[in-house]
Design a protein around this motif. Structure first.
Motif, PDB file in Angstrom:
ATOM      1  N   GLY A  98       0.812  -1.208   0.000  1.00  0.00           N
ATOM      2  CA  GLY A  98       0.000   0.000   0.000  1.00  0.00           C
ATOM      3  C   GLY A  98       0.844   1.256   0.000  1.00  0.00           C
ATOM      4  N   ALA A  99       0.217   2.359   0.346  1.00  0.00           N
ATOM      5  CA  ALA A  99       0.881   3.660   0.301  1.00  0.00           C
ATOM      6  C   ALA A  99       1.907   3.795   1.425  1.00  0.00           C
ATOM      7  CB  ALA A  99      -0.159   4.767   0.425  1.00  0.00           C
ATOM      8  N   PRO A 100       3.071   4.406   1.129  1.00  0.00           N
ATOM      9  CA  PRO A 100       4.050   4.640   2.193  1.00  0.00           C
ATOM     10  C   PRO A 100       3.480   5.567   3.258  1.00  0.00           C
ATOM     11  CG  PRO A 100       4.994   5.070   0.012  1.00  0.00           C
ATOM     12  CD  PRO A 100       3.519   4.912  -0.177  1.00  0.00           C
ATOM     13  N   ALA A 101       4.022   5.451   4.458  1.00  0.00           N
ATOM     14  CA  ALA A 101       3.633   6.376   5.519  1.00  0.00           C
ATOM     15  C   ALA A 101       4.214   7.761   5.228  1.00  0.00           C
ATOM     16  CB  ALA A 101       4.131   5.865   6.868  1.00  0.00           C
ATOM     17  N   SER A 102       3.612   8.762   5.823  1.00  0.00           N
ATOM     18  CA  SER A 102       4.090  10.143   5.670  1.00  0.00           C
ATOM     19  C   SER A 102       4.896  10.542   6.900  1.00  0.00           C
ATOM     20  CB  SER A 102       2.909  11.100   5.492  1.00  0.00           C
ATOM     21  OG  SER A 102       2.148  10.747   4.353  1.00  0.00           O
ATOM     22  N   ALA A 103       6.085  11.070   6.694  1.00  0.00           N
ATOM     23  CA  ALA A 103       6.951  11.434   7.811  1.00  0.00           C
ATOM     24  C   ALA A 103       6.294  12.503   8.681  1.00  0.00           C
ATOM     25  CB  ALA A 103       8.288  11.940   7.295  1.00  0.00           C
ATOM     26  N   VAL A 104       6.382  12.322  10.005  1.00  0.00           N
ATOM     27  CA  VAL A 104       5.853  13.313  10.943  1.00  0.00           C
ATOM     28  C   VAL A 104       6.970  13.865  11.821  1.00  0.00           C
ATOM     29  CG1 VAL A 104       3.513  12.380  10.969  1.00  0.00           C
ATOM     30  CG2 VAL A 104       5.196  11.487  12.575  1.00  0.00           C
ATOM     31  N   VAL A 105       8.217  13.608  11.423  1.00  0.00           N
ATOM     32  CA  VAL A 105       9.377  14.171  12.109  1.00  0.00           C
ATOM     33  C   VAL A 105      10.253  14.844  11.071  1.00  0.00           C
ATOM     34  CG1 VAL A 105       9.398  12.528  14.033  1.00  0.00           C
ATOM     35  CG2 VAL A 105      10.625  11.977  11.922  1.00  0.00           C
ATOM     36  N   ALA A 106      11.180  15.675  11.547  1.00  0.00           N
ATOM     37  CA  ALA A 106      12.083  16.394  10.657  1.00  0.00           C
ATOM     38  C   ALA A 106      13.501  16.343  11.210  1.00  0.00           C
ATOM     39  CB  ALA A 106      11.620  17.841  10.490  1.00  0.00           C
ATOM     40  N   ARG A 107      14.425  16.748  10.410  1.00  0.00           N
ATOM     41  CA  ARG A 107      15.831  16.758  10.827  1.00  0.00           C
ATOM     42  C   ARG A 107      16.003  17.523  12.135  1.00  0.00           C
ATOM     43  NH1 ARG A 107      20.870  19.507   7.419  1.00  0.00           N
ATOM     44  NH2 ARG A 107      22.488  19.019   8.959  1.00  0.00           N
ATOM     45  N   GLY A 108      16.741  16.928  13.054  1.00  0.00           N
ATOM     46  CA  GLY A 108      17.006  17.546  14.341  1.00  0.00           C
ATOM     47  C   GLY A 108      16.053  17.145  15.436  1.00  0.00           C
ATOM     48  N   ASP A 109      14.941  16.505  15.088  1.00  0.00           N
ATOM     49  CA  ASP A 109      13.978  16.071  16.106  1.00  0.00           C
ATOM     50  C   ASP A 109      14.564  14.938  16.955  1.00  0.00           C
ATOM     51  OD1 ASP A 109      12.180  17.875  15.155  1.00  0.00           O
ATOM     52  OD2 ASP A 109      10.828  16.406  14.215  1.00  0.00           O
ATOM     53  N   LYS A 110      14.233  14.962  18.233  1.00  0.00           N
ATOM     54  CA  LYS A 110      14.626  13.884  19.141  1.00  0.00           C
ATOM     55  C   LYS A 110      13.519  12.830  19.175  1.00  0.00           C
ATOM     56  CE  LYS A 110      18.506  15.701  20.734  1.00  0.00           C
ATOM     57  NZ  LYS A 110      19.826  15.055  20.553  1.00  0.00           N
ATOM     58  N   VAL A 111      13.907  11.577  19.124  1.00  0.00           N
ATOM     59  CA  VAL A 111      12.921  10.489  19.173  1.00  0.00           C
ATOM     60  C   VAL A 111      13.358   9.456  20.188  1.00  0.00           C
ATOM     61  CG1 VAL A 111      12.171  10.797  16.780  1.00  0.00           C
ATOM     62  CG2 VAL A 111      14.057   9.230  17.295  1.00  0.00           C
ATOM     63  N   LYS A 112      12.384   8.699  20.661  1.00  0.00           N
ATOM     64  CA  LYS A 112      12.646   7.579  21.560  1.00  0.00           C
ATOM     65  C   LYS A 112      12.240   6.277  20.857  1.00  0.00           C
ATOM     66  CE  LYS A 112      11.816  10.251  25.788  1.00  0.00           C
ATOM     67  NZ  LYS A 112      11.001  10.349  27.030  1.00  0.00           N
ATOM     68  N   VAL A 113      12.587   5.163  21.454  1.00  0.00           N
ATOM     69  CA  VAL A 113      12.123   3.881  20.931  1.00  0.00           C
ATOM     70  C   VAL A 113      10.602   3.844  21.056  1.00  0.00           C
ATOM     71  CG1 VAL A 113      12.209   1.377  21.151  1.00  0.00           C
ATOM     72  CG2 VAL A 113      14.256   2.730  21.637  1.00  0.00           C
ATOM     73  N   GLY A 114       9.929   3.672  19.928  1.00  0.00           N
ATOM     74  CA  GLY A 114       8.468   3.633  19.936  1.00  0.00           C
ATOM     75  C   GLY A 114       7.796   4.927  19.533  1.00  0.00           C
ATOM     76  N   THR A 115       8.573   5.989  19.273  1.00  0.00           N
ATOM     77  CA  THR A 115       7.994   7.260  18.826  1.00  0.00           C
ATOM     78  C   THR A 115       7.441   7.114  17.415  1.00  0.00           C
ATOM     79  OG1 THR A 115       9.559   8.549  20.163  1.00  0.00           O
ATOM     80  CG2 THR A 115       8.468   9.701  18.358  1.00  0.00           C
ATOM     81  N   LEU A 116       6.243   7.621  17.182  1.00  0.00           N
ATOM     82  CA  LEU A 116       5.663   7.619  15.844  1.00  0.00           C
ATOM     83  C   LEU A 116       6.468   8.556  14.954  1.00  0.00           C
ATOM     84  CD1 LEU A 116       3.224   6.683  14.020  1.00  0.00           C
ATOM     85  CD2 LEU A 116       2.145   8.856  14.658  1.00  0.00           C
TER      86      LEU A 116
END
Length: 442
Positions: free
Chosen positions: A40-58
């Motif tokens: 199906g269709a790829p997901a759309s990114a909801v983060v950008a360069r420089g964003d901090k993420v954790k394990v499990g972050t959408l």
């Protein structure tokens, strides 16, 4: 002992990693997480360069009805949202994350405590599965929540758990059943509740007696769950073949399994469902078999999504001078990889290293009309005819001869004494005819 009734073959099993326990692979310095890890269709990114993420972050939101959420498998900083080259050499959108530590989203339960009971409603279960980005982990990567929502006029009668793992070499599902059997049973109960059915059958081929014994003993504690040992025959892991073996019902051409009252879920998917619903854990890692006759240490690895395949290959002893080809998946339905640094995804069940001799393509000769390909085809097709129609681009005739019913199992090519590239041409023809059908509907 049952099996499916049309076609099938018996390739050597070569389950070299069957006795190996699951080993956890540490995340690499950088992961590359594709936004399209599903049909199906790829997901759309909801983060950008420089964003901090954790394990499990959408990090990627489903991009349509047939799509799936994507989550970060590591914690750190988003390096870029760009494209990457997958194992087939195709450019795909992806998110690059520099790993800095191992911080998890606080609502994920990381304990080993088994949670059997589920008080959620069917709709609540499906919503959690959708939020967690669960897809079919047997290779098809179809979004799981769609399978759990039958179209109007269709009702599920039974849930079938695909624990067959008939593809030669692969043992990821086998190892999962031995080490996470209780969670799989609890996950099966959750899926039964989601579908509102009171019967589930777990189909396991008889070359896994330890898994059959363990799952059978545990099934006594769960109402409505039955373990069914099956004869060894490839491709019994195909949905339609498994339904025939287990329920003695055959799905008509163009129809879905739900048309005969069945919903099929891979055993790895069942485990992911348990973790999503009871532990609030999205699909950020999976078990992957790395194997081959020339591999120093065939193994089953638990790896984070986005880990380069080369990291797993190195952990299994690395490539030798005699490595001729790397296959993503098993030898029958897998695809050759041209990029060993391509990341593993939700659908990566195995990485197979073939020797130069094993990967050598034999010279093709003229068809001798032996009909071995016809006898082997589990869909009752005529592969030699479909190859000819595809070679000469006779798409109307190919469609009339049910080329879209081909499940691309490779049984025809395996049996052909003339070494004809039957599946190669049928894949090309199926793709062309599918495109024509789609354009006709639009």
């Amino acid at each position: 002992m049952r099996t499916f009734r049309i076609g099938g073959i018996h390739p050597p099993a070569n389950k070299l990693s069957a006795t190996r326990p699951i080993e956890t692979i540490a995340p690499p310095a950088t992961v590359v997480i594709p936004l399209g890890q599903h049909i199906g269709a790829p997901a759309s990114a909801v983060v950008a360069r420089g964003d901090k993420v954790k394990v499990g972050t959408l990090i990627g939101k489903a991009g349509g009805f047939v799509s799936a959420n994507v989550h970060s498998s590591v914690s750190g900083t988003v390096a870029k949202v760009d494209s990457m080259i997958d194992g087939s050499g195709i450019s795909r959108p992806a998110i690059y994350i520099n790993v800095e530590n191992d911080d998890w989203e606080p609502d994920i339960d990381r304990s080993e405590t088994l949670v059997k009971e589920c008080s959620l409603s069917s709709a609540e279960i499906i919503n959690r599965i959708e939020a967690a980005g669960i897809v079919g982990m047997g290779g098809a990567t179809f979004p799981t929540r769609i399978k759990l929502s039958p179209p109007p006029g269709n009702k599920a009668e039974a849930l079938i758990i695909n624990a067959v793992e008939c593809e030669p070499y692969l043992t990821a599902d086998h190892s999962l059943m031995l080490e996470k059997s209780e969670q799989i049973m609890a996950g099966t109960s959750i899926l039964m509740k989601a579908l509102n059915v009171d019967r589930a059958i777990i189909g396991i081929e008889c070359n896994k007696p330890d898994a059959i014994d363990r799952m059978t003993r545990l099934s006594a504690e769960y109402h409505g769950i039955e373990v069914m040992p099956l004869k060894m025959k490839y491709p019994q892991g195909g949905e339609k073949q498994l339904i025939d073996a287990v329920m003695r019902r055959q799905v008509k051409s163009g129809a879905l399994p739900i048309s005969v009252g069945a919903v099929v879920q891979n055993v790895g998917t069942v485990y992911a469902v348990y973790e999503a619903v009871r532990k609030n854990k999205p699909l950020i890692e999976r078990v992957i078999t790395v194997t081959g006759k020339d591999v120093a240490r065939p193994a089953n690895f638990l790896a984070r999504i986005g880990t380069p395949a080369s990291v797993l290959i190195d952990a299994a002893g690395g490539m030798t001078a005699d490595t001729g080809k790397i296959i993503g998946g098993g030898p029958m339905m897998g695809r050759a990889m041209i990029n060993a640094d391509a990341p593993v995804t939700k659908g990566t069940s195995g990485i197979l290293l073939l020797t130069k001799e094993e990967s050598r393509r034999r010279p093709a000769h003229d068809c001798i009309r032996c009909a071995k390909c016809v006898a082997a085809c589990p869909m009752g097709l005529e592969p030699s005819l479909l190859m000819n129609l595809s070679e000469y681009k006779l798409w109307d005739d190919a469609e009339k001869n049910y080329i879209v019913d081909c499940i691309e199992c490779g049984s025809c090519s395996y049996t052909c004494p003339a070494n004809r590239p039957l599946l190669d041409y049928i894949r090309l023809g199926k793709s062309a005819v599918t495109g024509i059908i789609r354009a006709r509907k639009n």
